[in-house]
Design an enzyme around this catalytic site. Structure first.
Site, PDB file in Angstrom:
ATOM      1  N   TRP A  67      47.745  54.574 -50.047  1.00  0.00           N
ATOM      2  CA  TRP A  67      47.966  54.074 -51.438  1.00  0.00           C
ATOM      3  C   TRP A  67      47.401  54.943 -52.330  1.00  0.00           C
ATOM      4  O   TRP A  67      48.215  55.462 -53.627  1.00  0.00           O
ATOM      5  CB  TRP A  67      47.860  52.719 -51.442  1.00  0.00           C
ATOM      6  CG  TRP A  67      47.912  52.084 -52.851  1.00  0.00           C
ATOM      7  CD1 TRP A  67      49.154  51.680 -53.295  1.00  0.00           C
ATOM      8  CD2 TRP A  67      47.091  51.935 -53.990  1.00  0.00           C
ATOM      9  NE1 TRP A  67      48.862  51.085 -54.847  1.00  0.00           N
ATOM     10  CE2 TRP A  67      47.725  51.515 -54.966  1.00  0.00           C
ATOM     11  CE3 TRP A  67      45.594  52.248 -53.860  1.00  0.00           C
ATOM     12  CZ2 TRP A  67      47.193  51.241 -56.210  1.00  0.00           C
ATOM     13  CZ3 TRP A  67      44.967  52.115 -55.055  1.00  0.00           C
ATOM     14  CH2 TRP A  67      45.476  51.612 -56.312  1.00  0.00           C
ATOM     15  N   HIS A  68      46.164  55.434 -52.224  1.00  0.00           N
ATOM     16  CA  HIS A  68      45.429  55.999 -53.347  1.00  0.00           C
ATOM     17  C   HIS A  68      45.788  57.283 -53.509  1.00  0.00           C
ATOM     18  O   HIS A  68      45.650  57.808 -54.589  1.00  0.00           O
ATOM     19  CB  HIS A  68      43.973  56.056 -52.761  1.00  0.00           C
ATOM     20  CG  HIS A  68      43.247  54.859 -53.046  1.00  0.00           C
ATOM     21  ND1 HIS A  68      43.072  53.818 -52.395  1.00  0.00           N
ATOM     22  CD2 HIS A  68      42.561  54.657 -54.175  1.00  0.00           C
ATOM     23  CE1 HIS A  68      42.423  53.091 -53.111  1.00  0.00           C
ATOM     24  NE2 HIS A  68      41.911  53.319 -54.198  1.00  0.00           N
ATOM     25  N   GLY A  69      46.725  58.312 -52.517  1.00  0.00           N
ATOM     26  CA  GLY A  69      46.999  59.411 -53.043  1.00  0.00           C
ATOM     27  C   GLY A  69      47.972  60.114 -51.626  1.00  0.00           C
ATOM     28  O   GLY A  69      47.781  59.970 -50.635  1.00  0.00           O
ATOM     29  N   PHE A 112      48.010  56.863 -60.834  1.00  0.00           N
ATOM     30  CA  PHE A 112      48.110  56.776 -59.179  1.00  0.00           C
ATOM     31  C   PHE A 112      49.142  55.997 -58.717  1.00  0.00           C
ATOM     32  O   PHE A 112      49.677  55.176 -59.401  1.00  0.00           O
ATOM     33  CB  PHE A 112      46.592  56.077 -59.131  1.00  0.00           C
ATOM     34  CG  PHE A 112      45.489  56.834 -58.480  1.00  0.00           C
ATOM     35  CD1 PHE A 112      44.977  56.733 -57.128  1.00  0.00           C
ATOM     36  CD2 PHE A 112      45.019  58.032 -59.279  1.00  0.00           C
ATOM     37  CE1 PHE A 112      44.137  57.722 -56.642  1.00  0.00           C
ATOM     38  CE2 PHE A 112      44.065  58.723 -58.923  1.00  0.00           C
ATOM     39  CZ  PHE A 112      43.629  58.591 -57.406  1.00  0.00           C
TER      40      PHE A 112
END
Length: 475
Positions: free
Chosen positions: A326-328, A475
């Site tokens: 999810w973060h990147g 993000f």
């Protein structure tokens, strides 16, 4: 448009604030809510104009799906599951297209030897955050944990501008009842004072501490080569670790403060994470609303109460894998999530075995671990991260005598005096001062808090021409 800009503070915020409460003053309650929705949509549209129609379509579409799930009875199990699946896939598909298309193309090219061109899709602001809120709304609608919300209150839940772009991630059950409460529609001077106080603290965190440290650290991580000196590697890694906390917690403080000004309580997102004694404790304190979402909708979907301990570890690793992805859109983020999961599992195993390091040892190990995983998070590639890790162990760069080591450290600190002082201030705040939540619990609107907030605010206003974009802005 971001909070720490002249345009937001001197134009958008006062117009939105006074318009909202003026309409409420004359009992135009529904119009006041519509005013706040329109202002929030304008706020978002200024940041992602091209994506705005899709954002609006997604928000309305999820309301329709959630309403249908709420109205379905218990005998329509298969239909509800299918509708929930389609709703979640719609959200995940939109997020996946904008955030992960190039990631999948790159990996497909690497595995097959193909040469498909990357799309270079611009990531819409806040998509990762509002997608989680929409998924939570759908899942709870399926479970029968929501009611048929009025569409205006629902729109406020999703679009309320303080939390729309970078969180905190709010839950419908904690915020929609606040918008439905008519007592919260009246101007509350105490809440306005508390909101301004907290907003000024968040603004100072962002502008006075996070921005200069982030700028300096990014210049280092943007041009990483081999053979890095040990001092440089540790210094800038710690610098980025500090700046990340003050950037994210500063935004959260501003968001919570803005919410208070509108009589809306937004949950706190950070609880002194750098005081943690292990990674389990650290993730209870860091980005708490994200941890809450992952625990509620990922961990609990995998873990079964009463099952063997190894299922806890599996559920934890799955949760952190999702968190990393999810973060990147990159394997560095995935590995970052897995490493965090391993550290959390290790802490849980020690707790199960009643093993405990002395606090100074546990604290130091956790602090070092946090710095090491932050390197992986902020590095563009595994090669960059590896070079930094090698630099951290490059003892040969220090010299052969204690005098030479101290001389190098003093010279480096002197050459980077401004950032060194800010890092020292930042660590002192993290380790020895009360956090924002603790300060708000003891807050009293008086001349002392007013002067303190005013000084911080004026200093920030004088530095707003140097504002750096929030690190989680896209993000």
């Amino acid at each position: 448009m971001i909070f720490s800009t002249y345009r937001f503070i001197f134009a958008f915020l006062p117009v939105t604030f006074f318009g909202y409460f003026l309409l409420n003053r004359f009992r135009y309650y529904s119009i006041a809510k519509i005013w706040l929705v329109l202002a929030s949509l304008y706020f978002y549209g200024q940041g992602s104009p091209d994506f705005f129609p899709f954002f609006l379509g997604s928000v309305v579409g999820n309301y329709v799906v959630g309403s249908c799930l709420t109205r379905m009875d218990g005998e329509q199990t298969h239909q509800k599951k299918l509708l929930l699946f389609l709703g979640i896939m719609g959200n995940v598909g939109l997020l996946g297209y904008y955030k992960y298309t190039d990631f999948f193309i790159e990996n497909y090219n690497m595995l097959t030897g193909s040469d498909y061109a990357l799309k270079h899709i611009v990531l819409p602001i806040g998509i990762s955050f509002f997608t989680f809120q929409l998924i939570a709304f759908l899942v709870d609608s399926y479970r029968g944990e929501t009611k048929q919300y009025d569409i205006i209150n629902y729109l406020l839940f999703i679009t309320f501008f303080p939390q729309l772009i970078v969180g905190p991630i709010i839950h419908h059950a904690e915020v929609v009842p606040q918008f439905e409460d008519e007592r919260r529609l009246r101007l509350n001077p105490d809440n306005v004072a508390a909101g301004l106080f907290l907003f000024s603290i968040g603004c100072a965190k962002k502008i006075l501490l996070a921005d200069p440290l982030t700028t300096d650290a990014q210049s280092f991580f943007g041009s990483i080569g081999s053979g890095l000196p040990m001092i440089d590697s540790w210094y800038h890694s710690i610098e980025y670790t500090i700046s990340y906390y003050f950037d994210l917690s500063g935004y959260a403080d501003m968001a919570i403060g803005l919410g208070l000004m509108f009589n809306i309580n937004i949950p706190h997102n950070f609880d002194s994470p750098y005081k943690a004694r292990n990674f389990q404790d650290y993730w209870r304190r860091w980005h708490m609303t994200l941890s809450r979402f992952l625990s509620t909708y990922i961990f609990r979907s995998v873990y079964r109460k009463g099952s063997k301990w190894r299922n806890y570890y599996i559920a934890t690793m799955v949760t952190f894998f999702v968190s990393g992805f999810w973060h990147g859109a990159g394997w560095t983020f995935v590995v970052w999530g897995i490493v965090n999961g391993i550290f959390v599992c290790a802490a849980a195993w020690m707790k199960r075995k009643n093993l405990k390091f002395p606090f100074p040892v546990a604290f130091a190990m956790t602090a070092i671990g946090v710095v090491l995983v932050r390197v992986l998070f902020v590095s563009s590639t595994f090669t960059d991260a590896w070079n930094v890790y090698c630099g951290m162990l490059n003892f040969g760069s220090l010299g052969s005598s204690l005098y030479e080591i101290l001389r190098q450290c003093w010279g480096f600190a002197k050459a980077n005096a401004n950032c060194t002082v800010l890092m020292g201030i930042g660590l002192f705040i993290c380790w020895f001062l009360p956090n924002s939540r603790q300060m708000m619990e003891k807050f009293k609107p008086n001349w002392k808090t007013a002067v303190f907030a005013a000084i911080l605010f004026v200093v920030c206003i004088m530095r707003m021409n140097q504002v750096v974009q929030f690190l989680y802005f896209q993000f």
